[in-house]
Design an enzyme around this catalytic site. Structure first.
Site, PDB file in Angstrom:
ATOM      1  N   SER A 172       0.829  -1.210   0.000  1.00  0.00           N
ATOM      2  CA  SER A 172       0.000   0.000   0.000  1.00  0.00           C
ATOM      3  C   SER A 172       0.863   1.260   0.000  1.00  0.00           C
ATOM      4  O   SER A 172       1.964   1.289   0.574  1.00  0.00           O
ATOM      5  CB  SER A 172      -0.865  -0.007   1.252  1.00  0.00           C
ATOM      6  OG  SER A 172      -1.454   1.252   1.457  1.00  0.00           O
ATOM      7  N   TYR A 219      -1.636  -0.451  10.201  1.00  0.00           N
ATOM      8  CA  TYR A 219      -1.843  -0.994   8.851  1.00  0.00           C
ATOM      9  C   TYR A 219      -0.592  -0.768   7.994  1.00  0.00           C
ATOM     10  O   TYR A 219      -0.042  -1.708   7.407  1.00  0.00           O
ATOM     11  CB  TYR A 219      -3.063  -0.313   8.209  1.00  0.00           C
ATOM     12  CG  TYR A 219      -3.233  -0.605   6.740  1.00  0.00           C
ATOM     13  CD1 TYR A 219      -3.657  -1.854   6.299  1.00  0.00           C
ATOM     14  CD2 TYR A 219      -2.948   0.366   5.767  1.00  0.00           C
ATOM     15  CE1 TYR A 219      -3.801  -2.125   4.938  1.00  0.00           C
ATOM     16  CE2 TYR A 219      -3.089   0.106   4.418  1.00  0.00           C
ATOM     17  CZ  TYR A 219      -3.515  -1.142   4.008  1.00  0.00           C
ATOM     18  OH  TYR A 219      -3.657  -1.412   2.665  1.00  0.00           O
ATOM     19  N   LYS A 251       2.246  -3.461   6.545  1.00  0.00           N
ATOM     20  CA  LYS A 251       2.507  -3.636   5.107  1.00  0.00           C
ATOM     21  C   LYS A 251       4.015  -3.550   4.841  1.00  0.00           C
ATOM     22  O   LYS A 251       4.575  -4.339   4.094  1.00  0.00           O
ATOM     23  CB  LYS A 251       1.746  -2.581   4.288  1.00  0.00           C
ATOM     24  CG  LYS A 251       0.251  -2.831   4.189  1.00  0.00           C
ATOM     25  CD  LYS A 251      -0.071  -4.052   3.337  1.00  0.00           C
ATOM     26  CE  LYS A 251      -1.544  -4.345   3.253  1.00  0.00           C
ATOM     27  NZ  LYS A 251      -1.879  -5.567   2.527  1.00  0.00           N
TER      28      LYS A 251
HETATM   29  N1  NAD Z   1      -8.591  -1.164  -2.026  1.00  0.00           N
HETATM   30  C1  NAD Z   1      -7.589  -0.276  -1.965  1.00  0.00           C
HETATM   31  O1  NAD Z   1      -7.741   0.924  -2.272  1.00  0.00           O
HETATM   32  C2  NAD Z   1      -6.216  -0.730  -1.553  1.00  0.00           C
HETATM   33  C3  NAD Z   1      -5.172   0.212  -1.496  1.00  0.00           C
HETATM   34  C4  NAD Z   1      -3.917  -0.211  -1.091  1.00  0.00           C
HETATM   35  C5  NAD Z   1      -3.689  -1.541  -0.784  1.00  0.00           C
HETATM   36  N2  NAD Z   1      -4.714  -2.433  -0.832  1.00  0.00           N
HETATM   37  C6  NAD Z   1      -4.442  -3.815  -0.449  1.00  0.00           C
HETATM   38  O2  NAD Z   1      -4.992  -4.698  -1.417  1.00  0.00           O
HETATM   39  C7  NAD Z   1      -5.490  -5.881  -0.765  1.00  0.00           C
HETATM   40  C8  NAD Z   1      -6.947  -6.090  -1.126  1.00  0.00           C
HETATM   41  O3  NAD Z   1      -7.685  -4.940  -0.721  1.00  0.00           O
HETATM   42  P1  NAD Z   1      -9.273  -4.915  -0.762  1.00  0.00           P
HETATM   43  O4  NAD Z   1      -9.668  -3.504  -0.964  1.00  0.00           O
HETATM   44  O5  NAD Z   1      -9.764  -5.976  -1.681  1.00  0.00           O
HETATM   45  O6  NAD Z   1      -9.595  -5.296   0.745  1.00  0.00           O
HETATM   46  P2  NAD Z   1     -10.889  -6.052   1.331  1.00  0.00           P
HETATM   47  O7  NAD Z   1     -10.911  -5.725   2.779  1.00  0.00           O
HETATM   48  O8  NAD Z   1     -12.078  -5.760   0.504  1.00  0.00           O
HETATM   49  O9  NAD Z   1     -10.519  -7.597   1.131  1.00  0.00           O
HETATM   50  C9  NAD Z   1      -9.660  -8.295   1.983  1.00  0.00           C
HETATM   51  C10 NAD Z   1     -10.080  -9.745   1.962  1.00  0.00           C
HETATM   52  O10 NAD Z   1      -9.196 -10.457   2.831  1.00  0.00           O
HETATM   53  C11 NAD Z   1      -9.968 -11.364   3.614  1.00  0.00           C
HETATM   54  N3  NAD Z   1      -9.247 -11.638   4.848  1.00  0.00           N
HETATM   55  C12 NAD Z   1      -9.023 -10.775   5.870  1.00  0.00           C
HETATM   56  N4  NAD Z   1      -8.324 -11.398   6.831  1.00  0.00           N
HETATM   57  C13 NAD Z   1      -8.099 -12.669   6.421  1.00  0.00           C
HETATM   58  C14 NAD Z   1      -7.423 -13.790   6.968  1.00  0.00           C
HETATM   59  N5  NAD Z   1      -6.846 -13.730   8.173  1.00  0.00           N
HETATM   60  N6  NAD Z   1      -7.359 -14.935   6.255  1.00  0.00           N
HETATM   61  C15 NAD Z   1      -7.950 -15.015   5.025  1.00  0.00           C
HETATM   62  N7  NAD Z   1      -8.622 -13.988   4.460  1.00  0.00           N
HETATM   63  C16 NAD Z   1      -8.681 -12.827   5.152  1.00  0.00           C
HETATM   64  C17 NAD Z   1     -11.305 -10.627   3.842  1.00  0.00           C
HETATM   65  O11 NAD Z   1     -12.351 -11.511   4.198  1.00  0.00           O
HETATM   66  C18 NAD Z   1     -11.516  -9.964   2.489  1.00  0.00           C
HETATM   67  O12 NAD Z   1     -12.220 -10.817   1.612  1.00  0.00           O
HETATM   68  C19 NAD Z   1      -5.269  -5.670   0.729  1.00  0.00           C
HETATM   69  O13 NAD Z   1      -4.094  -6.317   1.120  1.00  0.00           O
HETATM   70  C20 NAD Z   1      -5.121  -4.173   0.858  1.00  0.00           C
HETATM   71  O14 NAD Z   1      -4.327  -3.814   1.973  1.00  0.00           O
HETATM   72  C21 NAD Z   1      -5.967  -2.067  -1.207  1.00  0.00           C
END
Ligand code: NAD
Length: 316
Positions: free
Chosen positions: A117, A141, A145
């Protein structure tokens, strides 16, 4: 390619998995359903409801479904939630990543794409930020990361044929064309929240500070379209190389202020959004925008779609 996607039932995974399947990949999902979206999976996808911290369940999964590469999305994903539950955040984001790396190691899986991130940069003095900018995490968070990236680097050093790409995503926005507004709204982030507020005169958007050192006083962010983010993951899978751990920003390279987002949503929905102004959010950056030169060089990637085009489609 046979690909295991952790956290594949969240916002990013819900868009990524059908794309991978559509492009001929064989996909397995591991998700604890901690914060997933209720979206139907493509028929060919094998789903395991597993917590990535469960070492024996992860080992069983790798034994049952041999894979060539892992896309690691599972995480506690909101900085605010991580401030409220720092231990749980460290457990999922850092211990979970360690457990995954060990399970991959034991199963002989050597290719990883990790969803990191832009939060790792904290509040940079200047923007755009490139990957050499110092890490300055301002929330558990962000800290986890950065620490997970460091764990991945250790794996790269200790296992010569291991390779990884850390994608530092900026603010991912939008939903697949044709997806319902409910699905689009499922991501509880600024743009869908603004769409909801524009549609519901009883609700409002909280602006955390209007005195930031930015052109209109509201925070500036880099919104990258989800289809571009998914394409970045797919390209990263093709460049993972043994012995190399690379880190690449995935953003649009364009800064948009919170006020500009609200104006765009008002224009698209045809309603004004009522706002409340609160104090600046803890650990928030005034402005963060990606330098995307490395994504161009390493992945041959560049953003193709603006979040605002999507908005007009979704709200019309
Ligand atoms: N969406 C954004 O803007 C953004 C920006 C920067 C980084 N990210 C990173 O991208 C990745 C996906 O983001 P997202 O927006 O889809 O997040 P999200 O919260 O929608 O999805 C995360 C998924 O991980 C699952 N999860 C959480 N803990 C778990 C565990 N212990 N074991 C198995 N599954 C687990 C949740 O059930 C969920 O389905 C994340 O790592 C996030 O940090 C996202």
């Amino acid at each position: 390619m046979r690909i295991l996607v952790t956290g594949g039932r969240g916002y990013l995974g819900t868009h990524l998995v059908p794309r991978l399947v559509g492009n001929g990949h064989d996909v397995t999902i591991v998700d604890s359903l901690r914060r997933s979206l209720d979206v139907e999976l493509p028929a060919s996808v094998e789903f395991y409801q597993i917590d990535i911290r469960d070492a024996s369940a992860m080992a069983e999964c790798f034994a049952a479904r041999p894979v060539d590469a892992v896309v690691h999305l599972a995480a506690m994903t909101f900085p605010g939630e991580s401030i409220e539950q720092p231990d749980e955040c460290r457990s999922i984001n850092l211990e979970g990543t360690r457990t995954l790396l060990e399970a991959m190691h034991t199963a002989g899986v050597r290719h990883l794409v990790f969803a990191s991130s832009c939060a790792v940069y904290g509040s940079p003095e200047n923007y755009p930020v490139d990957e050499n900018s110092p890490g300055n995490p301002e929330s558990p968070y962000a800290e986890t990361k950065l620490a997970a990236e460091a764990e991945i680097a250790v794996s790269g050093k200790s296992t010569p044929d291991f390779g990884a790409v850390n994608l530092r995503f900026f603010n991912i926005a939008g939903g697949n064309s044709g997806a319902s507004i409910e699905r689009f709204s499922a991501a509880t982030r600024l743009i869908p929240a603004a769409v909801r507020a524009a549609r519901d005169p009883g609700s409002s958007i909280l602006i955390r500070g209007t005195d930031w050192p930015t052109p209109d006083g509201t925070p500036v962010r880099d919104y990258v379209h989800i289809e571009d983010a998914c394409r970045g993951v797919e390209l990263a899978l093709t460049v993972v190389s043994p012995g190399q751990v690379q880190t690449v920003n995935i953003g649009s390279g364009i800064g948009t202020s919170l006020r500009e987002v609200l104006l765009a949503v008002e224009g698209a929905v045809g309603q004004t959004i009522s706002t409340k102004v609160g104090p600046r959010g803890e650990g928030e950056a005034a402005a963060i925008v990606a330098d995307i030169s490395r994504a161009r060089e390493v992945l041959g990637w560049q953003p193709n779609k603006l979040w605002s085009e999507e908005l007009i489609q979704q709200t019309s």
